[in-house]
Write an enzyme that holds these catalytic residues in place. Structure first.
Site, PDB file in Angstrom:
ATOM      1  N   CYS A 391    -101.590 -29.721 -67.514  1.00  0.00           N
ATOM      2  CA  CYS A 391    -102.254 -30.991 -67.360  1.00  0.00           C
ATOM      3  C   CYS A 391    -101.732 -31.293 -66.173  1.00  0.00           C
ATOM      4  CB  CYS A 391    -101.787 -32.067 -68.222  1.00  0.00           C
ATOM      5  SG  CYS A 391     -99.823 -32.220 -68.249  1.00  0.00           S
ATOM      6  N   HIS A 443     -97.811 -36.252 -70.713  1.00  0.00           N
ATOM      7  CA  HIS A 443     -99.250 -35.796 -70.498  1.00  0.00           C
ATOM      8  C   HIS A 443     -99.961 -36.560 -69.369  1.00  0.00           C
ATOM      9  CE1 HIS A 443    -103.149 -33.664 -71.496  1.00  0.00           C
ATOM     10  NE2 HIS A 443    -103.650 -34.582 -71.528  1.00  0.00           N
ATOM     11  N   HIS A 455    -108.925 -34.292 -68.536  1.00  0.00           N
ATOM     12  CA  HIS A 455    -107.405 -33.846 -68.555  1.00  0.00           C
ATOM     13  C   HIS A 455    -107.522 -32.422 -68.938  1.00  0.00           C
ATOM     14  CE1 HIS A 455    -107.040 -34.858 -73.136  1.00  0.00           C
ATOM     15  NE2 HIS A 455    -108.285 -34.908 -72.884  1.00  0.00           N
TER      16      HIS A 455
END
Length: 485
Positions: A391, A443, A455
């Site tokens: 990510c 994240h 993402h």
């Protein structure tokens, strides 16, 4: 008792699925215990995609005996943290329960929870054992206190799982890479050679230490001018670390010996007691006096061995504590110096990002182009290429299209961007989420406008999602703005 309880729980699950009985009406062996209320609270709070009732049954089947009594705080923390991540990533209930078991097993083997948190989602698509996961988490911790760059050591650790390295060899490979970097060799070259040699059949029957030595020797021959001999302080520390590992191994051996002898002692005591209480129980052809003397002699010998091992253990513990104190002091000093250096680098990078944000303007065409080129790229822990990406590497690549270089991980990206509330996010903002066991940013994605963000999802790869979906809203921590205008 344990097997019966476990079997009963499994049978309940099978019958429920076959007969479509709602789990709400099912009971398990722990359903009326105080700990079951804690578990239900966790499931009610954390499950959005996951089926709460099915998760309850699966966890009862897997951890029934531990849930019947008051469960360890760490087990509950692992259950809660893994569910946060797998729910976020739309992982099935069965896989979630499996991963909880893996993380809990690795934690019991001494793997640090912070680093298990970083890597357990590799189990989504990789077959991994408890030993492999534990070794990987321990390696991450060791690398974290080294000068090996994060992108290199994460790739290295991922290969240990993907290529199924022997978990017992990973600490040797880890220390080899750290040693090569400490000696001035190029991190990427040392890591690559070790990874290649780890797959080389020629080293299959050779000690991992030999393989590492050969790998470093090869890189050293290519980079003779980079090589830095060890200082005396480094030599002393290396010797002390080796001694600490040796003492720890000896302590484990003594603990096992003491445990075995103590169990044998209890058994002989029981036999001697039975002999004295029921002297006729052995039959008329048994010399009871001789048997009594033999058991007493054995009991005395066992007590002597236990005392001997306990004395040895006491000496080992004292020596281990002194050695560990020296190693910890030296390591703390090195870690402090390294953290100071890293903090200065991050502060400098923060300044560069802030300067770019103040002087530049977001180019939405380039932003969307960078995102769309990477859509469909599979997720890979530590990955930073079209073969696989994580990510933070994804957002870093996206922002390179804006001539901005972000830090390597999501927590540092959060630090160098300006905080923005959920209601105020706009196109180009970073989006940070908490999907971790320990309750921290874990994240990151980039907001594209219209309620959509992109993402690198652990389960789907690079994808676009709606920030309005309940589980994203629940995990949202903050937005991060780079461009002020």
């Amino acid at each position: 008792m344990l097997c019966c309880s476990r079997s009963r729980s499994v049978l309940i699950i099978v019958l429920a699925e076959l007969l479509f009985i709602p789990a709400l009406f099912l009971t398990s062996s722990y359903s009326d215990t105080p700990s079951s209320g804690i578990l239900r609270d966790i499931l009610e709070r954390e499950c959005i995609n996951l089926n709460k009732d099915k998760m309850s049954m699966l966890l009862a089947a897997q951890f029934g005996p531990e849930l019947e009594k008051e469960p360890a705080t760490d087990l509950l923390k692992i259950i809660e943290g893994v569910i946060k991540r797998t729910d976020f990533d739309s992982i099935a209930e069965e896989k979630t329960a499996e991963i909880i078991g893996l993380v809990h097993g690795a934690f019991k083997k001494g793997a640090p929870l912070d680093y298990l948190d970083d890597i357990f989602d590799v189990a989504y698509v990789n077959t991994i054992t408890v030993d492999q996961l534990a070794a990987a988490a321990k390696a991450l911790k060791e690398f974290h206190s080294s000068d090996v760059p994060q992108d290199i050591y994460e790739e290295f650790v991922y290969h240990s799982i993907e290529d199924r390295w022997d978990p017992a060899a990973l600490p040797v490979y880890t220390r080899g890479l750290i040693y090569g970097v400490d000696r001035g060799l190029s991190p990427d070259k040392v890591a690559l050679i070790i990874m290649l040699d780890a797959k080389n059949p020629e080293y299959a029957n050779k000690p991992p230490e030999q393989m590492v030595m050969d790998s470093i020797k090869l890189v050293r021959e290519k980079e003779p001018k980079n090589w830095k001999p060890m200082s005396q302080v480094e030599k002393d520390l290396a010797l002390k670390k080796d001694k600490q590992r040796s003492l720890e191994q000896r302590k484990r051996e003594l603990d096992n010996n003491i445990d075995q002898k103590e169990r044998a002692f209890v058994q002989v005591q029981s036999e001697l007691k039975e002999l004295r209480e029921y002297p006729g129980g052995k039959g008329s052809d048994v010399d009871m006096d001789k048997l009594n003397r033999d058991l007493e002699r054995l009991l005395k010998n066992l007590q002597g061995e236990i005392t001997k091992y306990q004395g040895q253990r006491g000496n080992i513990v004292a020596e281990l504590e002194a050695t560990k104190k020296y190693v910890d002091q030296q390591q703390d000093a090195r870690d402090k110096e390294r953290r100071t250096k890293q903090e200065r680098a991050l502060t400098k990078q923060h300044g560069l990002v802030s300067s770019a944000g103040k002087s530049g303007r977001l180019n939405t065409d380039k932003l969307n182009g960078a995102v769309n080129r990477l859509i469909g790229t599979p997720y890979r822990f530590g990955g930073d290429s079209e073969r696989g990406i994580d990510c933070s590497a994804f957002t870093r690549r996206v922002y390179r299209s804006q001539n901005v270089e972000l830090p390597r991980n999501s927590r540092e990206q959060a630090r160098v961007s300006s905080s923005v509330a959920y209601s105020s996010v706009r196109t180009g903002d970073l989006i940070f989420f908490d999907t971790s066991i320990n309750g921290s940013i874990s994240h990151v994605g980039v907001f594209l406008g219209g309620g959509t963000f992109a993402h690198a999802s652990s389960s789907k790869g690079v994808t676009k999602s709606s920030l309005k979906e309940k589980y994203y809203v629940k995990r949202f921590v903050k937005g991060g703005r780079i461009f002020n205008d």
